[in-house]
Design a protein around this motif. Structure first.
Motif, PDB file in Angstrom:
ATOM      1  N   ALA A 245       9.422 -62.651 -28.640  1.00  0.00           N
ATOM      2  CA  ALA A 245       9.957 -62.415 -27.301  1.00  0.00           C
ATOM      3  C   ALA A 245      10.858 -63.564 -26.862  1.00  0.00           C
ATOM      4  O   ALA A 245      11.900 -63.344 -26.228  1.00  0.00           O
ATOM      5  CB  ALA A 245       8.806 -62.224 -26.314  1.00  0.00           C
ATOM      6  N   GLU A 246      10.457 -64.783 -27.188  1.00  0.00           N
ATOM      7  CA  GLU A 246      11.285 -65.937 -26.816  1.00  0.00           C
ATOM      8  C   GLU A 246      12.646 -65.875 -27.510  1.00  0.00           C
ATOM      9  O   GLU A 246      13.680 -66.183 -26.897  1.00  0.00           O
ATOM     10  CB  GLU A 246      10.556 -67.231 -27.186  1.00  0.00           C
ATOM     11  N   ALA A 247      12.660 -65.477 -28.772  1.00  0.00           N
ATOM     12  CA  ALA A 247      13.925 -65.360 -29.501  1.00  0.00           C
ATOM     13  C   ALA A 247      14.789 -64.248 -28.910  1.00  0.00           C
ATOM     14  O   ALA A 247      16.021 -64.378 -28.830  1.00  0.00           O
ATOM     15  CB  ALA A 247      13.656 -65.088 -30.980  1.00  0.00           C
ATOM     16  N   PHE A 248      14.169 -63.163 -28.476  1.00  0.00           N
ATOM     17  CA  PHE A 248      14.906 -62.055 -27.861  1.00  0.00           C
ATOM     18  C   PHE A 248      15.504 -62.487 -26.526  1.00  0.00           C
ATOM     19  O   PHE A 248      16.672 -62.197 -26.226  1.00  0.00           O
ATOM     20  CB  PHE A 248      13.967 -60.874 -27.674  1.00  0.00           C
ATOM     21  N   VAL A 249      14.741 -63.213 -25.735  1.00  0.00           N
ATOM     22  CA  VAL A 249      15.248 -63.708 -24.453  1.00  0.00           C
ATOM     23  C   VAL A 249      16.431 -64.643 -24.674  1.00  0.00           C
ATOM     24  O   VAL A 249      17.406 -64.636 -23.904  1.00  0.00           O
ATOM     25  CB  VAL A 249      14.118 -64.406 -23.658  1.00  0.00           C
ATOM     26  N   ARG A 250      16.369 -65.419 -25.714  1.00  0.00           N
ATOM     27  CA  ARG A 250      17.484 -66.314 -26.022  1.00  0.00           C
ATOM     28  C   ARG A 250      18.771 -65.514 -26.266  1.00  0.00           C
ATOM     29  O   ARG A 250      19.856 -65.925 -25.851  1.00  0.00           O
ATOM     30  CB  ARG A 250      17.147 -67.167 -27.250  1.00  0.00           C
ATOM     31  N   GLN A 251      18.652 -64.366 -26.928  1.00  0.00           N
ATOM     32  CA  GLN A 251      19.832 -63.531 -27.147  1.00  0.00           C
ATOM     33  C   GLN A 251      20.368 -62.972 -25.832  1.00  0.00           C
ATOM     34  O   GLN A 251      21.583 -62.838 -25.655  1.00  0.00           O
ATOM     35  CB  GLN A 251      19.489 -62.394 -28.116  1.00  0.00           C
ATOM     36  N   LEU A 252      19.478 -62.629 -24.915  1.00  0.00           N
ATOM     37  CA  LEU A 252      19.924 -62.186 -23.595  1.00  0.00           C
ATOM     38  C   LEU A 252      20.640 -63.319 -22.864  1.00  0.00           C
ATOM     39  O   LEU A 252      21.610 -63.073 -22.128  1.00  0.00           O
ATOM     40  CB  LEU A 252      18.725 -61.701 -22.773  1.00  0.00           C
TER      41      LEU A 252
END
Length: 480
Positions: A282-289
């Protein structure tokens, strides 16, 4: 709706208004890249005080003229508009669609509905900024207020975060540190009811079937589909996103980018729900956002970055005519470099390709073939369903070394990258069936095959030797 259908032939279907019916306390919501009902600040504000609302989408004539209205995006847009209309009708409302100049159409609809205010989402492109300025002046002349809402298409508003004595962050990492600490607004529920005044006419809703040249594997659009994909992503894929997002064959990304582009999903909601899921994925996904927001704050501050080098390297790109055959081979997925060809063929078939594939294709065009990034950006915008000025242009600049990359001369070796991110060759075999019988990593270097085995392949030799391409780029950038 075919992209070349003349706007003046559109039939406006008018819902008659009963004689003497009141039309006071009416708002217009101009929908652009926010085609949803959930977490929609302009719509919720427009509905305040039990007001009637005209949800309006305008097919912008200038977008068609510039060629930005590509077939895949028009088809996905048609899905989105039909889904949005269905959602509004479930709540007692309907979508109003018009074509032409947005300022003229909004002012016309506001007059028809006797509206006293217009709401819309903030945007960052030069075209969007000009549209907002023109609209504000025109509405003020008619005594109508324009309300522009932030954090509709971004999680954090462009310009909300700035370094000392500068108007924007030029490097992602410090931007992300500030972005991650920024409090976000809460997620808004979809409205339970939407009352649209009668007497405001609408064109017929466009249909995907009316768009020519659509990629055969193009995904469906619309908020309902976006929310279905989001729910599935949060149930499973997000957990391993940090480990699998670069796996070309694994297809372990969210595939939510088209829904973010058209605004059928809200970035604020995605950040909140990913953080609630928790964990490294989830943290990696938020970084993409956060990368989306980063590019938008760059473009908002430097709108000419859509077509001019953000940081010039004084490149003398090969003339497009000189490189014409190589550009065509790249676009068609016939470069002789399997992983690049696989990415481009997926793009042509789906209107979408894996982010790692986009990086490899962009590096090959700009640094191995030494072709201007604007050529590649234009071709991507012709095909991408999630084709977005901020993300597309600035990612191309990042890869070309003219953007925000702190290592502007990096070159991605496609063979080394393929071995790392498609080690068994499954991605290549899926999209380059001519190589489907080759086993393991040999699929990444078919030019090394000898004799009858090589002769039997209906697949070209590389259009450029990778070492020659690297030497040409380094010489052009005056690097040894």
């Amino acid at each position: 709706m075919h992209p070349h259908t003349p706007h003046d032939r559109k039939q406006i279907i008018v819902t008659p208004s009963p004689a003497g019916s009141p039309t006071m306390n009416v708002s217009v919501v101009l929908l652009t890249s926010d085609l949803r009902l959930h977490d929609h600040p302009p719509l919720r504000a427009a509905l305040g005080g039990s007001r009637q609302v005209v949800p309006l989408f305008v097919r912008d004539r200038d977008v068609d003229r510039t060629g930005f209205a590509a077939a895949n995006r028009l088809a996905f847009l048609a899905d989105c508009l039909r889904d949005l209309d269905a959602g509004l009708r479930e709540r007692g409302g309907r979508l109003v669609v018009r074509s032409g100049d947005p300022v003229e159409q909004v002012c016309g609809v506001a007059a028809e509905a006797e509206a006293d205010e217009v709401h819309m989402a903030a945007d960052v492109s030069a075209h969007a900024i000009r549209r907002e300025e023109r609209l504000r002046r025109a509405l003020e002349a008619e005594g109508v207020r324009l309300h522009v809402h932030d954090t509709v298409t971004t999680a954090v508003a462009p310009g909300a975060l700035t370094p000392a004595a500068k108007d924007h962050f030029a490097v992602f990492t410090p931007y992300f540190r500030h972005w991650a600490r920024q409090p976000l607004r809460g997620v808004l529920d979809a409205p339970e009811a939407v009352r649209v005044p009668e007497g405001v006419g609408s064109e017929e809703l466009p249909s995907r079937a009316g768009v020519a040249g659509v990629s055969p594997g193009l995904a469906r659009g619309g908020e309902a589909e976006g929310r279905r994909r989001l729910a599935a992503w949060l149930r499973g894929g997000i957990t391993a996103y940090d480990k699998g997002h670069d796996d070309l064959a694994g297809d372990a990304t969210s595939r939510l980018s088209p829904h973010l582009h058209f605004g059928t999903l809200a970035p604020v909601e995605l950040v909140h729900r990913a953080r609630a899921a928790g964990g490294p994925g989830a943290e990696a996904f938020v970084r993409q956002l956060a990368w989306r927001d980063f590019h938008r704050q760059v473009l908002r501050a430097r709108p000419d970055a859509a077509h001019a080098d953000y940081r010039t390297r004084h490149d003398h790109w090969r003339p497009e005519r000189e490189a014409e055959e190589e550009i065509r081979a790249w676009r068609e997925g016939r470069t002789g470099c399997p992983v690049v060809d696989a990415a481009m063929r997926q793009l042509r078939h789906e209107g979408w390709t894996h982010n790692r594939g986009r990086l490899l294709a962009a590096s090959f065009l700009t640094k191995t073939l030494y072709v201007d990034w604007r050529v590649g950006a234009r071709i991507f915008l012709d095909l991408l369903v999630d084709g977005d000025v901020a993300n597309n242009q600035l990612n191309w600049q990042w890869m070309a070394g003219t953007g925000t990359d702190t290592r502007p001369n990096r070159v991605l070796n496609p063979v080394a990258q393929a071995r790392r991110y498609d080690p068994d060759g499954a991605f290549v075999r899926r999209w380059v069936p001519e190589l489907g019988h080759l086993t393991g990593p040999q699929v990444h270097e078919p030019w090394k095959l000898r004799g009858p085995e090589r002769a039997a392949l209906d697949y070209p030799d590389p259009i450029v030797d990778l070492s020659d391409g690297l030497a040409r780029f380094r010489a052009a950038r005056k690097r040894t």
